[in-house]
Structure formats: C-alpha cells, structure tokens
Design a protein around this motif. Structure first.
Motif, PDB file in Angstrom:
ATOM      1  N   UNK A   5       0.928  -1.192   0.113  1.00 24.33           N
ATOM      2  CA  UNK A   5      -0.053   0.114   0.169  1.00 24.33           C
ATOM      3  C   UNK A   5       0.768   1.150  -0.018  1.00 24.33           C
ATOM      4  N   UNK A   6       1.046   2.089  -1.272  1.00 27.62           N
ATOM      5  CA  UNK A   6       1.811   2.915  -1.340  1.00 27.62           C
ATOM      6  C   UNK A   6       1.545   4.326  -0.446  1.00 27.62           C
ATOM      7  N   UNK A   7       2.577   4.975   0.231  1.00 26.72           N
ATOM      8  CA  UNK A   7       2.130   5.910   0.966  1.00 26.72           C
ATOM      9  C   UNK A   7       2.326   7.133   0.206  1.00 26.72           C
ATOM     10  N   UNK A   8       3.136   7.212  -0.614  1.00 22.84           N
ATOM     11  CA  UNK A   8       3.419   8.668  -1.495  1.00 22.84           C
ATOM     12  C   UNK A   8       4.331   8.476  -2.769  1.00 22.84           C
ATOM     13  N   UNK A   9       4.287   9.053  -3.425  1.00 26.13           N
ATOM     14  CA  UNK A   9       5.037   8.946  -4.725  1.00 26.13           C
ATOM     15  C   UNK A   9       6.042   9.995  -4.492  1.00 26.13           C
ATOM     16  N   UNK A  10       7.265   9.600  -4.455  1.00 27.58           N
ATOM     17  CA  UNK A  10       8.565  10.449  -4.625  1.00 27.58           C
ATOM     18  C   UNK A  10       8.940  10.798  -5.755  1.00 27.58           C
ATOM     19  N   UNK A  11      10.074  11.479  -5.743  1.00 27.60           N
ATOM     20  CA  UNK A  11      10.875  11.620  -7.153  1.00 27.60           C
ATOM     21  C   UNK A  11      12.395  11.518  -6.868  1.00 27.60           C
ATOM     22  N   UNK A  12      13.110  10.971  -7.862  1.00 25.83           N
ATOM     23  CA  UNK A  12      14.634  10.732  -7.778  1.00 25.83           C
ATOM     24  C   UNK A  12      15.206  12.372  -8.128  1.00 25.83           C
ATOM     25  N   UNK A  13      15.734  12.628  -6.901  1.00 23.38           N
ATOM     26  CA  UNK A  13      16.464  13.883  -7.062  1.00 23.38           C
ATOM     27  C   UNK A  13      18.011  13.815  -7.693  1.00 23.38           C
ATOM     28  N   UNK A  14      18.627  12.690  -7.451  1.00 24.96           N
ATOM     29  CA  UNK A  14      19.996  12.668  -7.769  1.00 24.96           C
ATOM     30  C   UNK A  14      20.418  11.284  -7.865  1.00 24.96           C
ATOM     31  N   UNK A  15      21.161  11.083  -8.976  1.00 27.32           N
ATOM     32  CA  UNK A  15      21.837   9.615  -9.134  1.00 27.32           C
ATOM     33  C   UNK A  15      23.163   9.716  -9.222  1.00 27.32           C
ATOM     34  N   UNK A  16      24.036   9.147  -8.255  1.00 27.56           N
ATOM     35  CA  UNK A  16      25.378   9.389  -8.273  1.00 27.56           C
ATOM     36  C   UNK A  16      26.045   7.738  -8.293  1.00 27.56           C
ATOM     37  N   UNK A  17      26.908   7.490  -9.496  1.00 28.39           N
ATOM     38  CA  UNK A  17      27.350   6.438  -9.464  1.00 28.39           C
ATOM     39  C   UNK A  17      28.832   6.311  -8.728  1.00 28.39           C
ATOM     40  N   UNK A  18      29.022   5.296  -7.847  1.00 34.46           N
ATOM     41  CA  UNK A  18      30.303   5.211  -6.962  1.00 34.46           C
ATOM     42  C   UNK A  18      30.608   3.626  -6.985  1.00 34.46           C
ATOM     43  N   UNK A  78      14.399  13.137 -11.523  1.00 33.77           N
ATOM     44  CA  UNK A  78      12.932  13.600 -12.029  1.00 33.77           C
ATOM     45  C   UNK A  78      11.792  12.562 -12.255  1.00 33.77           C
ATOM     46  N   UNK A  79      12.372  11.014 -12.216  1.00 32.07           N
ATOM     47  CA  UNK A  79      11.581   9.897 -12.465  1.00 32.07           C
ATOM     48  C   UNK A  79      10.573   9.797 -10.994  1.00 32.07           C
ATOM     49  N   UNK A  80       9.516   9.520 -11.099  1.00 36.89           N
ATOM     50  CA  UNK A  80       8.504   9.226 -10.022  1.00 36.89           C
ATOM     51  C   UNK A  80       8.632   8.057  -9.753  1.00 36.89           C
ATOM     52  N   UNK A  81       8.516   7.710  -8.273  1.00 38.04           N
ATOM     53  CA  UNK A  81       8.636   6.398  -7.747  1.00 38.04           C
ATOM     54  C   UNK A  81       7.605   6.190  -6.655  1.00 38.04           C
ATOM     55  N   UNK A  82       6.968   4.941  -6.403  1.00 35.63           N
ATOM     56  CA  UNK A  82       6.374   4.644  -5.274  1.00 35.63           C
ATOM     57  C   UNK A  82       7.238   4.240  -4.235  1.00 35.63           C
ATOM     58  N   UNK A  83       6.767   4.878  -2.950  1.00 40.49           N
ATOM     59  CA  UNK A  83       7.355   4.736  -1.775  1.00 40.49           C
ATOM     60  C   UNK A  83       6.779   4.017  -0.614  1.00 40.49           C
ATOM     61  N   UNK A  84       6.999   3.273   0.059  1.00 44.28           N
ATOM     62  CA  UNK A  84       6.429   2.714   1.461  1.00 44.28           C
ATOM     63  C   UNK A  84       7.384   2.289   2.517  1.00 44.28           C
ATOM     64  N   UNK A  85       7.011   2.845   3.517  1.00 41.69           N
ATOM     65  CA  UNK A  85       8.108   2.399   4.669  1.00 41.69           C
ATOM     66  C   UNK A  85       7.619   0.986   5.125  1.00 41.69           C
TER      67      UNK A  85
END
Length: 200
Positions: A5-18, A78-85
């Motif tokens: 049960x998704x709590x909210x739709x978040x957004x990818x702010x940054x993607x850093x390869x390490x 900028x991609x939207x993602x489903x989030x759930x704790x």
C-alpha cells in the motif's frame, strides 16, 4: 516487510555512480516523518536501506545486483517512484506480504480504460508464471494488486481510481518496464513440496 500500500509518490532527485553502485537521492515528504539510518523503504517495489535521512527525502545505496535485476538501474533524475516504509508491528496488513525482493521485470502490453478503472495486461518472464494465480496477489512497482487473469506469459490487473491517482501506475503506458514481486507464499509452497518429495 511491506504491505504493497503505497504511502506517497516520491521523485528521484539525484543519481550518483560510486564504484559500480549507485547513491540514489529521493525527494519525499510523508515517508521521512520517522526515518532513521538503516530503515527500509520500498522504492518502486525494491527494498532499499536508508543511509542518510533528510527532512525532504533520503539517500539509499543501490548495489549492482539490484541495478541488474530491477528497473532502478534505469531511473533518472525527475523520475517518479512509489514509496512505502516497512510495516510496524501495529500496522494493519491491508495488502499482502511484500518483501521488496523483486523477482523479475515485466512489460506493460496493453492498457484499456474503463468507466472508473483501467485494465492492464502485463507480460512476465515465463519462469514466474507458475507463481501467479487468478484472484491471487502480485506486487507491481511495489503496489499490491489482485490478478484478474493469467496465461503462460502474461497476466491482468485492474486499477481502481485510488491506485490510478496515488501511485505511478496511473502513468504507465504500453512498453513500460515494471518491477514484479510474486507472492512469497507460493514460492515457499513450491520449495516445501520439492524438498518433501526429495526426502521420500
């Protein structure tokens, strides 16, 4: 463990390869309320460990195995993602048992709008079809859904208005890749039957 049960739709702010892995920074508001380092959050149905909680989101490590086996490797800022704790002991289990351990990536084959719902046909890896049952549960991008029908290489789900409005599934188009997690109970039953047969 999650409920799907998704709590909210978040957004990818940054993607850093390490060093072959990825540090993913996500913008969110609801799931950040009580996050601490080491907590689990399902991101597009994938269980990730929070490394750095922030008031406006969090940072998580994504290992090469996860990048290879899920859609997280394709996410861009900028991609939207489903989030759930993760489930707390007092939480109602309104969906089904979701581990956040993606079993494979499926593809949206078709989308048919209805009066108040949309029907989706999802192609899935043939090896997963045996775990999917009509009226059973499946997690798509971390969303717990009921299977309407199933074949050897595809299955259907219906998306109610709440799901269309409150998750990323409302924006899926034919050709979209989606994370799939089949019902863990089916996998355990298969394993128990296989081992009990070998014991004889």
């Amino acid at each position: 463990m999650f409920t799907g049960l998704v709590e909210e739709v978040g957004t990818v702010r940054e993607r850093r390869e390490v060093d072959g892995a990825v540090l993913l920074t996500l913008a969110a508001s609801t799931v950040t309320a009580d996050l601490a380092p080491g907590d689990s959050v399902a991101v597009a149905g994938v269980c990730l460990t929070v490394t750095t909680p922030r008031p406006d989101g969090f940072v998580a490590d994504v290992m090469p195995e996860t990048l290879d086996r899920t859609t997280l490797g394709r996410l861009a800022p900028g991609a939207p993602v489903n989030l759930e704790r993760a489930v707390a002991p007092h939480t109602r289990l309104g969906g089904h048992i979701v581990q956040g351990h993606v079993d494979g990536v499926g593809t949206v084959l078709s989308r048919t709008p209805g009066p108040r719902w949309d029907d989706l046909e999802i192609g899935l890896p043939p090896a997963l079809a045996r775990y999917v049952a009509q009226k059973g549960s499946i997690a798509i991008e971390g969303v717990s859904l009921t299977v309407t029908h199933v074949s050897d290489d595809a299955f259907g789900v219906s998306l109610i208005p709440t799901t269309l409005a409150a998750t990323t599934l409302g924006a899926l188009a034919p050709g979209s890749a989606v994370n799939l997690e089949v019902d863990v109970v089916a996998k355990y039953v298969e394993r128990l039957l296989a081992t009990s047969g070998a014991a004889r």
